[in-house]
Design a protein around this motif. Sequence first.
Motif, mmCIF file in Angstrom:
data_model
loop_
_atom_site.group_PDB
_atom_site.id
_atom_site.type_symbol
_atom_site.label_atom_id
_atom_site.label_comp_id
_atom_site.label_asym_id
_atom_site.label_seq_id
_atom_site.Cartn_x
_atom_site.Cartn_y
_atom_site.Cartn_z
ATOM 1 N N GLY A 31 27.962 -15.104 44.236
ATOM 2 C CA GLY A 31 29.674 -14.638 44.038
ATOM 3 C C GLY A 31 30.151 -13.838 44.829
ATOM 4 N N SER A 32 31.699 -14.882 44.784
ATOM 5 C CA SER A 32 32.897 -13.905 45.226
ATOM 6 C C SER A 32 32.387 -12.196 45.667
ATOM 7 C CB SER A 32 33.908 -14.379 44.889
ATOM 8 O OG SER A 32 34.577 -13.942 43.360
ATOM 9 N N ASP A 33 31.946 -11.379 44.397
ATOM 10 C CA ASP A 33 31.954 -10.196 44.793
ATOM 11 C C ASP A 33 31.085 -9.181 45.126
ATOM 12 O OD1 ASP A 33 30.277 -11.075 42.551
ATOM 13 O OD2 ASP A 33 30.773 -9.698 41.400
ATOM 14 N N GLY A 66 37.412 -18.980 49.759
ATOM 15 C CA GLY A 66 37.550 -17.692 50.303
ATOM 16 C C GLY A 66 36.639 -16.252 50.429
ATOM 17 N N SER A 67 34.912 -17.318 51.053
ATOM 18 C CA SER A 67 34.236 -16.363 52.043
ATOM 19 C C SER A 67 33.951 -16.316 53.043
ATOM 20 C CB SER A 67 33.099 -17.170 51.684
ATOM 21 O OG SER A 67 32.440 -18.763 52.329
ATOM 22 N N GLN A 68 33.436 -15.326 53.666
ATOM 23 C CA GLN A 68 33.232 -14.561 55.391
ATOM 24 C C GLN A 68 31.984 -14.623 55.535
ATOM 25 O OE1 GLN A 68 35.977 -13.814 57.533
ATOM 26 N NE2 GLN A 68 34.215 -13.774 59.139
ATOM 27 N N ILE A 69 31.227 -15.358 56.829
ATOM 28 C CA ILE A 69 30.412 -15.569 56.657
ATOM 29 C C ILE A 69 30.014 -14.772 58.498
ATOM 30 C CG2 ILE A 69 28.371 -16.825 57.733
ATOM 31 C CD1 ILE A 69 28.797 -18.621 55.337
ATOM 32 N N VAL A 80 32.084 -26.505 55.333
ATOM 33 C CA VAL A 80 32.247 -25.088 55.819
ATOM 34 C C VAL A 80 33.799 -25.150 55.352
ATOM 35 C CG1 VAL A 80 32.825 -23.601 57.198
ATOM 36 C CG2 VAL A 80 31.055 -24.738 56.969
ATOM 37 N N GLY A 81 33.989 -24.217 54.353
ATOM 38 C CA GLY A 81 35.679 -23.842 53.563
ATOM 39 C C GLY A 81 36.062 -22.894 53.828
ATOM 40 N N GLY A 82 35.603 -22.051 53.839
ATOM 41 C CA GLY A 82 35.785 -20.030 54.945
ATOM 42 C C GLY A 82 35.859 -19.865 55.682
ATOM 43 N N ALA A 83 36.126 -18.765 55.733
ATOM 44 C CA ALA A 83 35.807 -18.129 57.547
ATOM 45 C C ALA A 83 34.161 -18.350 57.893
ATOM 46 C CB ALA A 83 36.732 -16.922 57.710
ATOM 47 N N VAL A 84 34.218 -18.658 58.524
ATOM 48 C CA VAL A 84 32.572 -18.234 59.764
ATOM 49 C C VAL A 84 33.225 -17.583 60.819
ATOM 50 C CG1 VAL A 84 30.868 -19.813 60.783
ATOM 51 C CG2 VAL A 84 32.316 -20.016 58.288
ATOM 52 N N SER A 85 31.860 -17.205 61.655
ATOM 53 C CA SER A 85 32.135 -16.628 62.962
ATOM 54 C C SER A 85 30.791 -16.280 63.479
ATOM 55 C CB SER A 85 32.366 -14.780 63.078
ATOM 56 O OG SER A 85 32.909 -14.415 64.147
ATOM 57 N N GLY A 86 30.406 -17.250 64.190
ATOM 58 C CA GLY A 86 28.954 -17.664 64.788
ATOM 59 C C GLY A 86 28.813 -18.879 64.274
ATOM 60 N N ARG A 97 39.456 -28.257 55.229
ATOM 61 C CA ARG A 97 41.150 -27.800 55.997
ATOM 62 C C ARG A 97 41.002 -26.400 55.512
ATOM 63 N NH1 ARG A 97 43.184 -30.920 50.996
ATOM 64 N NH2 ARG A 97 42.937 -32.894 52.420
ATOM 65 N N THR A 98 40.452 -25.560 55.091
ATOM 66 C CA THR A 98 40.597 -23.921 54.514
ATOM 67 C C THR A 98 39.656 -24.020 55.813
ATOM 68 O OG1 THR A 98 38.817 -24.138 52.889
ATOM 69 C CG2 THR A 98 41.276 -24.067 52.739
ATOM 70 N N ALA A 99 39.077 -24.392 56.455
ATOM 71 C CA ALA A 99 38.205 -23.054 56.847
ATOM 72 C C ALA A 99 38.877 -22.901 58.479
ATOM 73 C CB ALA A 99 36.704 -24.580 57.759
ATOM 74 N N LYS A 100 37.857 -21.669 58.847
ATOM 75 C CA LYS A 100 38.677 -20.868 60.218
ATOM 76 C C LYS A 100 37.527 -20.614 60.743
ATOM 77 C CE LYS A 100 42.984 -19.006 58.415
ATOM 78 N NZ LYS A 100 43.202 -19.852 57.969
ATOM 79 N N ILE A 101 36.788 -20.980 61.769
ATOM 80 C CA ILE A 101 35.189 -21.101 62.543
ATOM 81 C C ILE A 101 35.783 -20.500 64.143
ATOM 82 C CG2 ILE A 101 33.841 -22.495 63.718
ATOM 83 C CD1 ILE A 101 34.280 -24.588 61.211
#
Length: 152
Positions: A31-33, A66-69, A80-86, A97-101
Motif C-alpha cells: 500500500g501507499s502508506d 505515486g510509488s518509489q523504488i 512501471v508508473g512511478g519513480a525507480v532509482s536502479g 507516461r508517469t514513470a521516472k526511471i
Amino acid sequence: MFSKKPDEYSPSETRPVARPTAGGSTFSVIGSDVVIRGDIEATADLHIDGRVEGDIKCASLVQGDGSQIDGAITAETARVGGAVSGSITARELVVLRTAKINGDVHYDALTIEQGAEVEGRFAHRTPSRATAAPLASPKPSDDSEPKLTLAS
C-alpha cells in the motif's frame, strides 16, 4: 445453499480479490502508506503503491504512479508508473507516461508511453545476457529481433 466462498465477491463489489493464477500463486499489494527497507523476492505478482528501498525480484510487477523504488528490479513482466532509482531487467516491460526511471533498462520487449522520463541506457537482452541474469521462468522468444513499441 447459495452462500459465497470467503474470497469471492459479486461483480458489483469494487474491492480486489486475490485469486490464484495459473501457477497457483496470488498477487501481493504494498500500500501507499508502506515503506519497506530490504530486498523483496516473491513468486507472487506484486503491486507496489508504497516505497521500497531494496531490490525486487518477482514474476510480475505493477508499480503505481505515486510509488518509489530505490533498487534493482528483476521480473518476467513489469509495468512501471512511478519513480525507480536502479536498473530494470524484464522480459516484457511497459513504461507508463508517469514513470521516472534513473537507471539502465534491460528488456526483451519494450513499450514506452509518451511523456515517460528515463535517465539511463536501454539494452535489448541477448541470449548470453539472459542466461547471466535469469528471470523466474524465461520463455523463448519467437524472434531474435528487438521489439520496441511506442504507445501514444
